[in-house]
Design a protein around this motif. Structure first.
Motif, PDB file in Angstrom:
ATOM      1  N   SER A 206      42.920  35.457  28.491  1.00  0.00           N
ATOM      2  CA  SER A 206      43.760  36.416  27.773  1.00  0.00           C
ATOM      3  C   SER A 206      44.121  35.872  26.395  1.00  0.00           C
ATOM      4  CB  SER A 206      45.045  36.671  28.568  1.00  0.00           C
ATOM      5  OG  SER A 206      46.067  37.198  27.740  1.00  0.00           O
ATOM      6  N   GLY A 207      43.817  36.656  25.374  1.00  0.00           N
ATOM      7  CA  GLY A 207      44.168  36.241  24.018  1.00  0.00           C
ATOM      8  C   GLY A 207      45.665  36.093  23.838  1.00  0.00           C
ATOM      9  N   HIS A 208      46.438  36.936  24.508  1.00  0.00           N
ATOM     10  CA  HIS A 208      47.898  36.835  24.418  1.00  0.00           C
ATOM     11  C   HIS A 208      48.394  35.536  25.039  1.00  0.00           C
ATOM     12  CE1 HIS A 208      52.062  38.184  24.174  1.00  0.00           C
ATOM     13  NE2 HIS A 208      52.209  37.783  25.431  1.00  0.00           N
ATOM     14  N   ALA A 209      47.847  35.192  26.192  1.00  0.00           N
ATOM     15  CA  ALA A 209      48.260  33.951  26.849  1.00  0.00           C
ATOM     16  C   ALA A 209      47.901  32.730  26.008  1.00  0.00           C
ATOM     17  CB  ALA A 209      47.619  33.846  28.240  1.00  0.00           C
ATOM     18  N   LEU A 210      46.722  32.755  25.394  1.00  0.00           N
ATOM     19  CA  LEU A 210      46.312  31.634  24.541  1.00  0.00           C
ATOM     20  C   LEU A 210      47.250  31.483  23.347  1.00  0.00           C
ATOM     21  CD1 LEU A 210      42.434  32.173  24.481  1.00  0.00           C
ATOM     22  CD2 LEU A 210      43.703  30.465  25.810  1.00  0.00           C
ATOM     23  N   LYS A 211      47.611  32.602  22.742  1.00  0.00           N
ATOM     24  CA  LYS A 211      48.520  32.586  21.589  1.00  0.00           C
ATOM     25  C   LYS A 211      49.875  32.010  21.982  1.00  0.00           C
ATOM     26  CE  LYS A 211      50.859  35.761  18.395  1.00  0.00           C
ATOM     27  NZ  LYS A 211      50.962  37.184  17.949  1.00  0.00           N
ATOM     28  N   VAL A 212      50.436  32.523  23.069  1.00  0.00           N
ATOM     29  CA  VAL A 212      51.747  32.054  23.538  1.00  0.00           C
ATOM     30  C   VAL A 212      51.694  30.575  23.899  1.00  0.00           C
ATOM     31  CG1 VAL A 212      53.433  32.260  25.421  1.00  0.00           C
ATOM     32  CG2 VAL A 212      52.523  34.315  24.326  1.00  0.00           C
ATOM     33  N   GLY A 213      50.655  30.203  24.640  1.00  0.00           N
ATOM     34  CA  GLY A 213      50.555  28.834  25.119  1.00  0.00           C
ATOM     35  C   GLY A 213      50.346  27.814  24.020  1.00  0.00           C
ATOM     36  N   LYS A 214      49.487  28.128  23.049  1.00  0.00           N
ATOM     37  CA  LYS A 214      49.246  27.180  21.956  1.00  0.00           C
ATOM     38  C   LYS A 214      50.519  26.941  21.153  1.00  0.00           C
ATOM     39  CE  LYS A 214      46.591  26.340  17.756  1.00  0.00           C
ATOM     40  NZ  LYS A 214      45.374  26.617  16.962  1.00  0.00           N
ATOM     41  N   ALA A 215      51.218  28.013  20.815  1.00  0.00           N
ATOM     42  CA  ALA A 215      52.458  27.874  20.046  1.00  0.00           C
ATOM     43  C   ALA A 215      53.489  27.056  20.814  1.00  0.00           C
ATOM     44  CB  ALA A 215      53.019  29.251  19.707  1.00  0.00           C
ATOM     45  N   ALA A 216      53.614  27.322  22.106  1.00  0.00           N
ATOM     46  CA  ALA A 216      54.600  26.608  22.915  1.00  0.00           C
ATOM     47  C   ALA A 216      54.237  25.137  23.067  1.00  0.00           C
ATOM     48  CB  ALA A 216      54.726  27.260  24.290  1.00  0.00           C
ATOM     49  N   PHE A 217      52.953  24.847  23.191  1.00  0.00           N
ATOM     50  CA  PHE A 217      52.506  23.460  23.355  1.00  0.00           C
ATOM     51  C   PHE A 217      52.987  22.590  22.196  1.00  0.00           C
ATOM     52  CE2 PHE A 217      49.474  20.052  22.482  1.00  0.00           C
ATOM     53  CZ  PHE A 217      49.438  19.395  23.713  1.00  0.00           C
ATOM     54  N   TYR A 218      52.721  23.038  20.964  1.00  0.00           N
ATOM     55  CA  TYR A 218      53.084  22.222  19.814  1.00  0.00           C
ATOM     56  C   TYR A 218      54.594  22.181  19.582  1.00  0.00           C
ATOM     57  CZ  TYR A 218      48.159  21.776  18.762  1.00  0.00           C
ATOM     58  OH  TYR A 218      46.829  21.468  18.854  1.00  0.00           O
ATOM     59  N   ARG A 219      55.278  23.266  19.892  1.00  0.00           N
ATOM     60  CA  ARG A 219      56.725  23.279  19.679  1.00  0.00           C
ATOM     61  C   ARG A 219      57.442  22.336  20.648  1.00  0.00           C
ATOM     62  NH1 ARG A 219      60.836  28.535  19.394  1.00  0.00           N
ATOM     63  NH2 ARG A 219      62.722  27.309  19.019  1.00  0.00           N
ATOM     64  N   GLN A 220      57.048  22.355  21.921  1.00  0.00           N
ATOM     65  CA  GLN A 220      57.761  21.543  22.913  1.00  0.00           C
ATOM     66  C   GLN A 220      57.495  20.045  22.754  1.00  0.00           C
ATOM     67  OE1 GLN A 220      56.435  19.748  25.793  1.00  0.00           O
ATOM     68  NE2 GLN A 220      54.334  20.094  25.062  1.00  0.00           N
ATOM     69  N   LEU A 221      56.396  19.688  22.100  1.00  0.00           N
ATOM     70  CA  LEU A 221      56.074  18.272  21.934  1.00  0.00           C
ATOM     71  C   LEU A 221      57.179  17.479  21.241  1.00  0.00           C
ATOM     72  CD1 LEU A 221      52.304  18.179  20.894  1.00  0.00           C
ATOM     73  CD2 LEU A 221      53.313  17.277  22.984  1.00  0.00           C
ATOM     74  N   GLU A 222      57.866  18.129  20.319  1.00  0.00           N
ATOM     75  CA  GLU A 222      58.869  17.431  19.522  1.00  0.00           C
ATOM     76  C   GLU A 222      60.265  17.513  20.126  1.00  0.00           C
ATOM     77  OE1 GLU A 222      57.606  15.715  17.074  1.00  0.00           O
ATOM     78  OE2 GLU A 222      55.655  16.629  17.495  1.00  0.00           O
ATOM     79  N   MET A 223      60.389  18.127  21.311  1.00  0.00           N
ATOM     80  CA  MET A 223      61.709  18.323  21.924  1.00  0.00           C
ATOM     81  C   MET A 223      62.025  17.236  22.953  1.00  0.00           C
ATOM     82  SD  MET A 223      61.664  22.413  22.759  1.00  0.00           S
ATOM     83  CE  MET A 223      61.556  23.656  21.472  1.00  0.00           C
ATOM     84  N   PRO A 224      63.307  16.932  23.160  1.00  0.00           N
ATOM     85  CA  PRO A 224      63.707  16.104  24.300  1.00  0.00           C
ATOM     86  C   PRO A 224      63.308  16.803  25.600  1.00  0.00           C
ATOM     87  CG  PRO A 224      65.520  16.358  22.750  1.00  0.00           C
ATOM     88  CD  PRO A 224      64.454  17.334  22.332  1.00  0.00           C
ATOM     89  N   LEU A 225      63.157  16.031  26.692  1.00  0.00           N
ATOM     90  CA  LEU A 225      62.637  16.564  27.944  1.00  0.00           C
ATOM     91  C   LEU A 225      63.396  17.790  28.443  1.00  0.00           C
ATOM     92  CD1 LEU A 225      60.538  16.111  30.211  1.00  0.00           C
ATOM     93  CD2 LEU A 225      62.262  14.707  31.376  1.00  0.00           C
ATOM     94  N   SER A 226      64.724  17.702  28.510  1.00  0.00           N
ATOM     95  CA  SER A 226      65.500  18.816  29.052  1.00  0.00           C
ATOM     96  C   SER A 226      65.387  20.054  28.169  1.00  0.00           C
ATOM     97  CB  SER A 226      66.974  18.416  29.215  1.00  0.00           C
ATOM     98  OG  SER A 226      67.541  18.070  27.966  1.00  0.00           O
ATOM     99  N   GLU A 227      65.373  19.845  26.855  1.00  0.00           N
ATOM    100  CA  GLU A 227      65.242  20.963  25.924  1.00  0.00           C
ATOM    101  C   GLU A 227      63.866  21.604  26.042  1.00  0.00           C
ATOM    102  OE1 GLU A 227      65.339  21.726  21.078  1.00  0.00           O
ATOM    103  OE2 GLU A 227      66.354  19.973  21.922  1.00  0.00           O
ATOM    104  N   ALA A 228      62.836  20.772  26.244  1.00  0.00           N
ATOM    105  CA  ALA A 228      61.476  21.289  26.391  1.00  0.00           C
ATOM    106  C   ALA A 228      61.357  22.167  27.629  1.00  0.00           C
ATOM    107  CB  ALA A 228      60.479  20.137  26.458  1.00  0.00           C
ATOM    108  N   TYR A 229      61.970  21.727  28.731  1.00  0.00           N
ATOM    109  CA  TYR A 229      61.911  22.532  29.951  1.00  0.00           C
ATOM    110  C   TYR A 229      62.682  23.841  29.798  1.00  0.00           C
ATOM    111  CZ  TYR A 229      59.339  19.480  33.100  1.00  0.00           C
ATOM    112  OH  TYR A 229      58.340  18.767  33.721  1.00  0.00           O
ATOM    113  N   GLU A 230      63.820  23.800  29.135  1.00  0.00           N
ATOM    114  CA  GLU A 230      64.591  25.023  28.917  1.00  0.00           C
ATOM    115  C   GLU A 230      63.794  26.004  28.057  1.00  0.00           C
ATOM    116  OE1 GLU A 230      67.375  27.955  29.008  1.00  0.00           O
ATOM    117  OE2 GLU A 230      67.271  26.159  30.262  1.00  0.00           O
ATOM    118  N   TYR A 231      63.193  25.476  26.997  1.00  0.00           N
ATOM    119  CA  TYR A 231      62.397  26.309  26.096  1.00  0.00           C
ATOM    120  C   TYR A 231      61.198  26.918  26.820  1.00  0.00           C
ATOM    121  CZ  TYR A 231      58.709  27.240  22.677  1.00  0.00           C
ATOM    122  OH  TYR A 231      57.681  27.807  21.972  1.00  0.00           O
ATOM    123  N   THR A 232      60.444  26.095  27.567  1.00  0.00           N
ATOM    124  CA  THR A 232      59.238  26.611  28.215  1.00  0.00           C
ATOM    125  C   THR A 232      59.563  27.550  29.375  1.00  0.00           C
ATOM    126  OG1 THR A 232      59.086  24.538  29.497  1.00  0.00           O
ATOM    127  CG2 THR A 232      57.726  24.727  27.501  1.00  0.00           C
TER     128      THR A 232
END
Length: 263
Positions: A206-232
């Motif tokens: 799914s192109g939508h899933a790829l778009k959502v997932g790629k953006a989330a992957f790079y954004r969560q990398l820079e977050m603390p663990l708890s913040e990353a889980y809340e965001y995802t």
């Protein structure tokens, strides 16, 4: 199938896969200002290109990309404005790759050095032929690879990134794979088959899933663990509202192939 050709970057789209080919082998596919402008233009266009689901970044000749055009840089030694504009434009292109809502696979044949190595590191995935080599050799000419360092240090372990940056020495494809700079290393004759099989597999999602997932992957990398889980958690809950997510889950449960609508 669509194809666009200019003197710097060739664009070919077929089956949802767009191949961008750096086309200045006589210049070692250097990232001159003109090349960077051409890449920036094509990546901007790809953001809204519904025909493209996956991008393959390739190059003509024996050198994937030798980094910046040192002759161009020397011709502008007295212009701080040009130097700043050049490195800013390069940084913009690298961020366009990361922010593009479609996966980008580097197809690496030959040498990728300095900003060329940065280009590989900026792509989401990379496949290299066994003879490929990589380096960030700016230190050898008194110009530390500071902007390539950004992408490199986000792809390989810290001490290995520092070794490449401080020594300027080449590493072979096997070591690049072990460090995580590339995903796979294959024989030269298997390079295209491996790259395009990977691209086709991804293009079938799914192109939508790829778009959502790629953006989330790079954004969560820079977050603390708890913040990353809340965001995802929020990302996944939002993703569940998508037509494709509901179709995909229903198709799995009904034991049929999903019909993606990319929304």
């Amino acid at each position: 199938m669509t194809q666009t050709t200019n003197t710097l970057v060739q664009k070919h789209t077929e089956g949802g896969i767009t191949t961008l080919t750096l086309s200045q082998p006589e210049q070692r596919n250097s990232l001159s200002m003109a090349m960077l402008d051409a890449l920036s233009e094509v990546f901007t266009a790809l953001e809204s290109d519904d025909e493209t689901r996956v991008v393959v970044l390739a190059a003509e000749g024996k050198v994937f990309c030798a980094g910046h055009d040192l002759r161009e840089i020397r011709s502008q030694f007295d212009s701080h404005e040009f130097q700043l504009a050049l490195f800013r434009q390069c940084s913009k292109v690298m961020q366009q790759i990361v922010n593009l809502p479609k996966p980008v696979i580097a197809r690496v044949a030959g040498v990728a050095t300095a900003a060329g190595c940065q280009l590989v590191a900026s792509c989401d995935l990379a496949v290299a032929e066994s003879g490929a080599r990589f380096a960030t050799p700016g230190v050898n000419i008194g110009l530390f690879c500071s902007t390539p360092m950004v992408a490199l240090s986000r792809n390989v372990p810290r001490k290995h990134a520092m070794e490449m940056l401080l020594t300027g020495e080449m590493i072979d494809a096997g070591r690049a794979e072990r460090l995580g700079l590339v995903n796979r290393v294959v024989a030269a004759e298997e390079l295209d088959g491996t790259v395009y099989q990977m691209a086709a597999t991804i293009a079938g999602k799914s192109g939508h899933a790829l778009k959502v997932g790629k953006a989330a992957f790079y954004r969560q990398l820079e977050m603390p663990l708890s913040e990353a889980y809340e965001y995802t958690a929020e990302v996944m809950a939002g993703n569940m509202k998508a037509v494709d997510a509901q179709e995909g889950i229903s198709a799995f449960l009904d034991k049929r192939d999903p019909q993606w609508q990319d929304k």
